[in-house]
Design a protein around this motif. Structure first.
Motif, PDB file in Angstrom:
ATOM      1  N   ILE A   1       1.239  -1.087   0.338  1.00 10.12           N
ATOM      2  CA  ILE A   1       0.280   0.277  -0.096  1.00 10.12           C
ATOM      3  C   ILE A   1       1.080   1.279   0.239  1.00 10.12           C
ATOM      4  O   ILE A   1       0.800   2.124  -0.712  1.00 10.12           O
ATOM      5  N   LEU A   2       1.860   0.881   0.498  1.00  5.86           N
ATOM      6  CA  LEU A   2       3.254   1.879   0.691  1.00  5.86           C
ATOM      7  C   LEU A   2       3.552   2.776  -0.145  1.00  5.86           C
ATOM      8  O   LEU A   2       3.548   4.102  -0.963  1.00  5.86           O
TER       9      LEU A   2
ATOM     10  N   ASN B   1       2.187   2.143  -3.440  1.00 14.26           N
ATOM     11  CA  ASN B   1       0.978   2.410  -4.316  1.00 14.26           C
ATOM     12  C   ASN B   1       1.052   3.750  -4.074  1.00 14.26           C
ATOM     13  O   ASN B   1       0.841   5.062  -4.773  1.00 14.26           O
ATOM     14  N   ARG B   2       0.870   4.503  -2.450  1.00  9.41           N
ATOM     15  CA  ARG B   2       1.001   5.804  -2.104  1.00  9.41           C
ATOM     16  C   ARG B   2       1.818   6.129  -3.005  1.00  9.41           C
ATOM     17  O   ARG B   2       1.763   7.824  -3.026  1.00  9.41           O
ATOM     18  N   ARG B   3       3.331   5.969  -2.779  1.00 15.09           N
ATOM     19  CA  ARG B   3       4.249   7.053  -3.389  1.00 15.09           C
ATOM     20  C   ARG B   3       3.845   6.568  -4.958  1.00 15.09           C
ATOM     21  O   ARG B   3       4.923   7.875  -5.304  1.00 15.09           O
TER      22      ARG B   3
ATOM     23  N   ASP C   1       1.812   7.464  -5.932  1.00 17.34           N
ATOM     24  CA  ASP C   1       0.425   8.380  -6.211  1.00 17.34           C
ATOM     25  C   ASP C   1       1.026   9.731  -5.945  1.00 17.34           C
ATOM     26  O   ASP C   1       0.479  10.224  -6.747  1.00 17.34           O
ATOM     27  N   LEU C   2       1.842   9.740  -5.607  1.00 16.78           N
ATOM     28  CA  LEU C   2       2.320  11.240  -5.201  1.00 16.78           C
ATOM     29  C   LEU C   2       2.806  11.444  -5.786  1.00 16.78           C
ATOM     30  O   LEU C   2       3.152  12.975  -6.221  1.00 16.78           O
TER      31      LEU C   2
ATOM     32  N   ALA D   1      -1.931  13.477  -2.121  1.00 20.85           N
ATOM     33  CA  ALA D   1      -1.699  12.194  -1.817  1.00 20.85           C
ATOM     34  C   ALA D   1      -0.381  12.551  -1.078  1.00 20.85           C
ATOM     35  O   ALA D   1       0.008  11.113  -0.536  1.00 20.85           O
ATOM     36  N   GLN D   2       0.062  13.444  -0.426  1.00 22.72           N
ATOM     37  CA  GLN D   2       0.932  13.617   0.505  1.00 22.72           C
ATOM     38  C   GLN D   2       0.373  13.185   1.656  1.00 22.72           C
ATOM     39  O   GLN D   2       1.671  12.759   2.412  1.00 22.72           O
TER      40      GLN D   2
ATOM     41  N   GLU E   1      -1.860  11.322   2.913  1.00 26.22           N
ATOM     42  CA  GLU E   1      -1.905   9.306   2.391  1.00 26.22           C
ATOM     43  C   GLU E   1      -1.117   8.900   2.656  1.00 26.22           C
ATOM     44  O   GLU E   1      -0.633   8.597   3.219  1.00 26.22           O
ATOM     45  N   PHE E   2       0.189   9.499   1.694  1.00 24.45           N
ATOM     46  CA  PHE E   2       1.276   9.319   1.967  1.00 24.45           C
ATOM     47  C   PHE E   2       2.254   9.350   3.193  1.00 24.45           C
ATOM     48  O   PHE E   2       3.013   7.892   3.612  1.00 24.45           O
TER      49      PHE E   2
ATOM     50  N   GLN F   1       0.294   6.556   5.505  1.00 24.44           N
ATOM     51  CA  GLN F   1       0.969   5.175   5.364  1.00 24.44           C
ATOM     52  C   GLN F   1       2.086   4.719   5.494  1.00 24.44           C
ATOM     53  O   GLN F   1       2.268   3.668   6.286  1.00 24.44           O
TER      54      GLN F   1
END
Length: 403
Positions: A161-162, A164-166, A168-169, A224-225, A227-228, A231
């Motif tokens: 998940i992390l 994916n968050r990266r 997205d960021l 996005a930041q 959420e990143f 996570q």
């Protein structure tokens, strides 16, 4: 059905865009958000723990059950949540064959009697092995397996998940960068001498549109930041728990060693008792044969660490020591009248502690140096040892003779 197809198409689009993003990062064509050094260290520690835990778990399973087909069968039973059937150990199966053979040959015959004695000892060894396997499985294998199937799966999920968050960021950062570049280009001062005023109007309209796009991209980047960061903090807490996992596995390792030491100590004592039984009955079966000292071969090879052996084995070996019939000849000698030969004395280093069985023997301490020599007619397994004014018989297997 229409909703599922849309979701499938959306997931495929996301997968494709992230694949392109990964490729661009590998080629250095796209920026990548880097994690701090401490976080990278935690990741490396977690991966190392997972890899070595898998190897230790697998090899311990091989140690406890060398048969690969049986291991696969037990694995299937566990996955099906069914009880693993009870199996006899190799020692118990050997004991069963020996007892059946003794009954066929005749339990009253010398061979039949010996088979019964050895079979009983093999049965006890098999029972000790079963207890060791059960203890090792509960106290060592299960905690390792629970870590891999529980905590590690959670860590892997959160790391995915992390990542994916990266992605997205980084995608939001790239989108904002492109929007700002387009806005700057669109807001450039137009040529007022332009013969077609319509171009000026279009330029102003495009600048406003890109300004809205920049605001939208900045908002998406902030989300996005956030959420990143959230996570990353969650994943960090899970990774820091690896230290607690090491402490738990250390405790389990101590329990494994204790159960294994108990198993080997029981096996040593069982075999020592069997040697005494066979040694006492050997004189009855072969009355004209000299019976050697059953304990003289009991210490482990000289390559074993003297410190370790002195701390464990002699404690068991001295329990219930039987009189040694092999020393009857030497026992009749008066040690005070024994004189060392003019030549033939040697220095010897003691390998293990030895407790004298009677006054004719000399007690030994590991690593001490003594003088030894042999007398005519002595059992070759024994020597006369001297330490200062003390003198007595000593077993050869407890000594390292020096030139």
């Amino acid at each position: 059905m229409d909703f599922n197809m849309k979701k499938l198409a959306s997931d495929a689009g996301v997968f494709f865009s992230r694949a392109v993003q990964f490729t661009e990062e590998k080629l250095g064509q796209a920026e990548k958000t880097e994690l701090d050094a401490h976080f990278e260290s935690l990741l490396a520690k977690a991966d190392c723990t997972k890899n070595w835990t898998e190897k230790i778990l697998h090899q311990t399973e091989v140690l406890l059950q060398p048969n690969p087909s049986v291991r696969v069968e037990e694995f299937l039973y566990e996955k099906l949540d069914r009880k693993v059937p009870s199996r006899v150990t190799n020692g118990e199966l050997l004991a069963q064959y020996m007892v059946e053979a003794a009954n066929d040959f005749g339990p009253g015959t010398p061979y039949g009697k010996t088979l019964l004695k050895v079979g009983e000892t093999q049965k006890r060894l098999g029972g000790a092995e079963r207890d060791f396997m059960h203890s090792a499985s509960i106290n060592f294998l299960n905690p390792l397996r629970n870590f891999l199937e529980g905590d590690w799966r959670t860590i892997t999920k959160e790391r995915r998940i992390l990542e994916n968050r990266r992605l997205d960021l980084d995608a939001c950062k790239a989108r904002l960068k492109k929007a700002k570049a387009a806005e700057a280009k669109a807001s450039a001062v137009p040529d007022f001498q332009e013969t077609r005023p319509r171009n000026y109007i279009l330029s102003a309209s495009a600048s406003a549109l890109w300004s809205d796009e920049v605001e939208k991209a900045e908002h998406e980047l902030r989300v996005a930041q956030t959420e990143f960061d959230r996570q990353a903090e969650l994943t960090r807490l899970l990774l820091e728990g690896i230290s607690s996992t090491h402490v738990n596995h250390l405790r389990c390792l101590h329990q494994f060693v204790e159960s294994q030491a108990t198993y080997y100590a029981q096996g040593y004592q069982y075999m020592l008792d069997l040697q005494k039984q066979l040694g006492s009955s050997k004189g009855e079966i072969f009355p004209g044969t000299f019976v050697g000292n059953a304990e003289s071969t009991s210490p482990p090879p000289a390559t074993t660490s003297p410190t370790t052996v002195a701390a464990t084995i002699p404690v068991v070996a001295t329990v219930g020591r039987a009189p040694n019939p092999a020393t009857a000849v030497e026992g009749a000698l008066n040690l005070n009248d024994v004189k060392p030969p003019a030549s033939g004395t040697r220095k010897a280093r003691v390998l293990y502690d030895y407790e004298a069985a009677d006054s004719s023997e000399l007690a030994l301490l590991a690593d001490e140096m003594i003088t030894v020599y042999s007398l005519p007619g002595m059992d070759p397994d024994w020597l006369i040892g001297e330490r200062g004014n003390q003198k007595g018989k000593v077993p050869v297997t407890y000594l390292e003779l020096l030139s």
